[in-house]
Design an enzyme around this catalytic site. Structure first.
Site, PDB file in Angstrom:
ATOM      1  N   SER A 277     -43.386  -8.307  -2.468  1.00 34.11           N
ATOM      2  CA  SER A 277     -43.227  -8.578  -4.181  1.00 34.11           C
ATOM      3  C   SER A 277     -45.190  -7.939  -4.941  1.00 34.11           C
ATOM      4  O   SER A 277     -46.341  -8.125  -4.541  1.00 34.11           O
ATOM      5  CB  SER A 277     -43.457  -9.445  -4.619  1.00 34.11           C
ATOM      6  OG  SER A 277     -43.948  -9.807  -6.380  1.00 34.11           O
TER       7      SER A 277
ATOM      8  N   HIS B 172     -40.526  -4.408  -4.937  1.00 34.08           N
ATOM      9  CA  HIS B 172     -39.984  -5.483  -5.918  1.00 34.08           C
ATOM     10  C   HIS B 172     -41.504  -5.880  -7.319  1.00 34.08           C
ATOM     11  O   HIS B 172     -42.451  -6.052  -6.467  1.00 34.08           O
ATOM     12  CB  HIS B 172     -40.057  -6.928  -5.476  1.00 34.08           C
ATOM     13  CG  HIS B 172     -39.053  -7.778  -6.373  1.00 34.08           C
ATOM     14  ND1 HIS B 172     -37.855  -8.190  -6.803  1.00 34.08           N
ATOM     15  CD2 HIS B 172     -39.874  -9.154  -7.080  1.00 34.08           C
ATOM     16  CE1 HIS B 172     -37.478  -9.001  -7.184  1.00 34.08           C
ATOM     17  NE2 HIS B 172     -38.761  -9.395  -7.747  1.00 34.08           N
TER      18      HIS B 172
ATOM     19  N   ASP C 284     -42.039  -7.758 -10.298  1.00 31.93           N
ATOM     20  CA  ASP C 284     -41.826  -8.785 -11.198  1.00 31.93           C
ATOM     21  C   ASP C 284     -42.882  -8.575 -12.176  1.00 31.93           C
ATOM     22  O   ASP C 284     -43.939  -8.501 -13.333  1.00 31.93           O
ATOM     23  CB  ASP C 284     -42.869  -9.992 -11.181  1.00 31.93           C
ATOM     24  CG  ASP C 284     -42.394 -10.550  -9.742  1.00 31.93           C
ATOM     25  OD1 ASP C 284     -40.825 -10.599  -9.671  1.00 31.93           O
ATOM     26  OD2 ASP C 284     -43.070 -10.638  -8.201  1.00 31.93           O
TER      27      ASP C 284
ATOM     28  N   MET D  91     -43.676 -10.502 -16.007  1.00 27.53           N
ATOM     29  CA  MET D  91     -43.887 -11.781 -16.960  1.00 27.53           C
ATOM     30  C   MET D  91     -43.947 -10.394 -18.666  1.00 27.53           C
ATOM     31  O   MET D  91     -44.823 -10.667 -18.761  1.00 27.53           O
ATOM     32  CB  MET D  91     -44.164 -12.460 -15.979  1.00 27.53           C
ATOM     33  CG  MET D  91     -43.511 -12.645 -15.003  1.00 27.53           C
ATOM     34  SD  MET D  91     -44.725 -13.942 -14.015  1.00 27.53           S
ATOM     35  CE  MET D  91     -43.883 -13.912 -12.127  1.00 27.53           C
TER      36      MET D  91
ATOM     37  N   HIS E  38     -37.693  -6.604 -11.992  1.00 27.60           N
ATOM     38  CA  HIS E  38     -37.062  -8.231 -12.172  1.00 27.60           C
ATOM     39  C   HIS E  38     -37.908  -8.593 -13.755  1.00 27.60           C
ATOM     40  O   HIS E  38     -38.941  -8.297 -13.598  1.00 27.60           O
ATOM     41  CB  HIS E  38     -37.464  -8.569 -11.168  1.00 27.60           C
ATOM     42  CG  HIS E  38     -37.167 -10.348 -10.850  1.00 27.60           C
ATOM     43  ND1 HIS E  38     -37.845 -11.383 -10.088  1.00 27.60           N
ATOM     44  CD2 HIS E  38     -36.313 -10.490 -11.739  1.00 27.60           C
ATOM     45  CE1 HIS E  38     -36.927 -12.749 -11.116  1.00 27.60           C
ATOM     46  NE2 HIS E  38     -35.926 -12.341 -11.630  1.00 27.60           N
TER      47      HIS E  38
ATOM     48  N   MET F  48     -38.082 -11.051 -15.700  1.00 30.06           N
ATOM     49  CA  MET F  48     -38.351 -12.164 -16.771  1.00 30.06           C
ATOM     50  C   MET F  48     -38.971 -12.274 -18.187  1.00 30.06           C
ATOM     51  O   MET F  48     -40.032 -12.123 -17.898  1.00 30.06           O
ATOM     52  CB  MET F  48     -39.414 -13.065 -15.380  1.00 30.06           C
ATOM     53  CG  MET F  48     -38.824 -12.923 -14.404  1.00 30.06           C
ATOM     54  SD  MET F  48     -39.746 -13.713 -12.654  1.00 30.06           S
ATOM     55  CE  MET F  48     -40.539 -12.312 -11.938  1.00 30.06           C
TER      56      MET F  48
ATOM     57  N   MET G   6     -33.092 -17.508  -7.111  1.00 28.39           N
ATOM     58  CA  MET G   6     -34.341 -16.976  -7.282  1.00 28.39           C
ATOM     59  C   MET G   6     -34.732 -18.781  -6.964  1.00 28.39           C
ATOM     60  O   MET G   6     -33.709 -20.063  -6.549  1.00 28.39           O
ATOM     61  CB  MET G   6     -35.190 -18.208  -8.595  1.00 28.39           C
ATOM     62  CG  MET G   6     -35.416 -16.567  -9.612  1.00 28.39           C
ATOM     63  SD  MET G   6     -36.623 -15.961  -9.702  1.00 28.39           S
ATOM     64  CE  MET G   6     -37.683 -16.733  -9.212  1.00 28.39           C
TER      65      MET G   6
ATOM     66  N   ASP H 221     -35.560 -15.241  -4.018  1.00 25.69           N
ATOM     67  CA  ASP H 221     -37.040 -15.010  -3.982  1.00 25.69           C
ATOM     68  C   ASP H 221     -37.631 -16.468  -4.617  1.00 25.69           C
ATOM     69  O   ASP H 221     -37.954 -16.797  -5.155  1.00 25.69           O
ATOM     70  CB  ASP H 221     -36.969 -14.125  -6.228  1.00 25.69           C
ATOM     71  CG  ASP H 221     -38.258 -13.665  -5.863  1.00 25.69           C
ATOM     72  OD1 ASP H 221     -39.541 -13.749  -5.634  1.00 25.69           O
ATOM     73  OD2 ASP H 221     -38.487 -13.214  -7.420  1.00 25.69           O
TER      74      ASP H 221
END
Length: 228
Positions: free
Chosen positions: A16, A41, A43, A45, A74, A76, A145, A183
């Site tokens: 990540s 990966h 992330d 947010m 991903h 989020m 998660m 994760d």
């Protein structure tokens, strides 16, 4: 780039970039690729779904030429539907949305597939596995998660091991081609336990990019713990 179907049962490592040195991001991604990473990966947010703000489509677009690996994004975020096309155009290989953040989950998953990308759904530690029942047949990956989303470097929540086992059973019964990914808090100690519970893709941030002796050494330790 279209995601490949899950055609094997190998254990895969997905570093990540949340824990990477962003001033040397392309270099660090190339380093883990050379060290045997299977995918990157990313992330994303938004400061609303989780209490942090990270990356957007511009970063994915800039990262795409730096690696031949799949870019797993991903999301989020609240209302992921507003950003699916942008991340697809930026070069994401697959998109993972949260069951807690997508209002019309089936529609969202079908839109992702319609963009030619792999479709995944993530569930938070307090979300029961049963929330996957209706969408599991349509998925390429389920992400469990094992920490609460929002920050890197958190402590692994041990009670999520039972959920990983439960989701493993669900996948084997309903959609054996779907990958089971985890994760949060993945390191050489927890990784073997997660694989034993049924995980096949391990997202690792701090244990790889936060390693004091560098990402290559972090990747090597994680691989050794898994007998890779």
């Amino acid at each position: 780039m279209t995601a490949r179907p899950n055609d094997d049962n190998r254990i895969k490592i997905a570093p990540s970039i949340l824990s990477a040195d962003l001033s040397r991001l392309a270099e660090q991604v190339k380093e883990v690729e050379a060290a045997g990473a299977d995918r990157i990966h990313v992330d994303v947010m938004d400061g609303r779904f989780v209490p942090n703000i990270t990356f957007g489509p511009v970063l994915v677009k800039s990262l795409r030429p730096a690696t031949t690996l799949p870019l797993e994004t991903h999301l989020m975020i609240h209302d992921p539907d507003a950003f699916l096309e942008a991340f697809a155009e930026a070069g994401s290989t697959s998109l993972i949305v949260h069951v807690e953040g997508a209002l019309h989950l089936h529609r969202t998953v079908q839109r992702i597939k319609g963009l030619g990308l792999g479709a995944g759904v993530a569930i938070n530690p307090a979300t029961p596995a049963a929330m996957l029942d209706e969408i599991l047949p349509d998925l390429d990956v389920v992400l469990v998660m094992t920490v609460n989303p929002g920050f890197g470097g958190q402590t692994f929540i041990r009670r999520t091991l039972s959920k990983v086992r439960e989701v493993r059973h669900m996948i084997d019964e309903v959609n054996p081609g779907c990958e089971l990914e985890v994760d949060g808090g993945v390191d050489p100690t927890t990784a073997p336990e997660l694989v034993e519970a049924g995980a096949r893709v391990l997202v690792a941030g701090s244990s790889v990019y936060g390693a004091a002796d560098g990402p290559t050494a972090g990747m090597a330790r994680l691989a050794r713990s898994l007998g890779l």
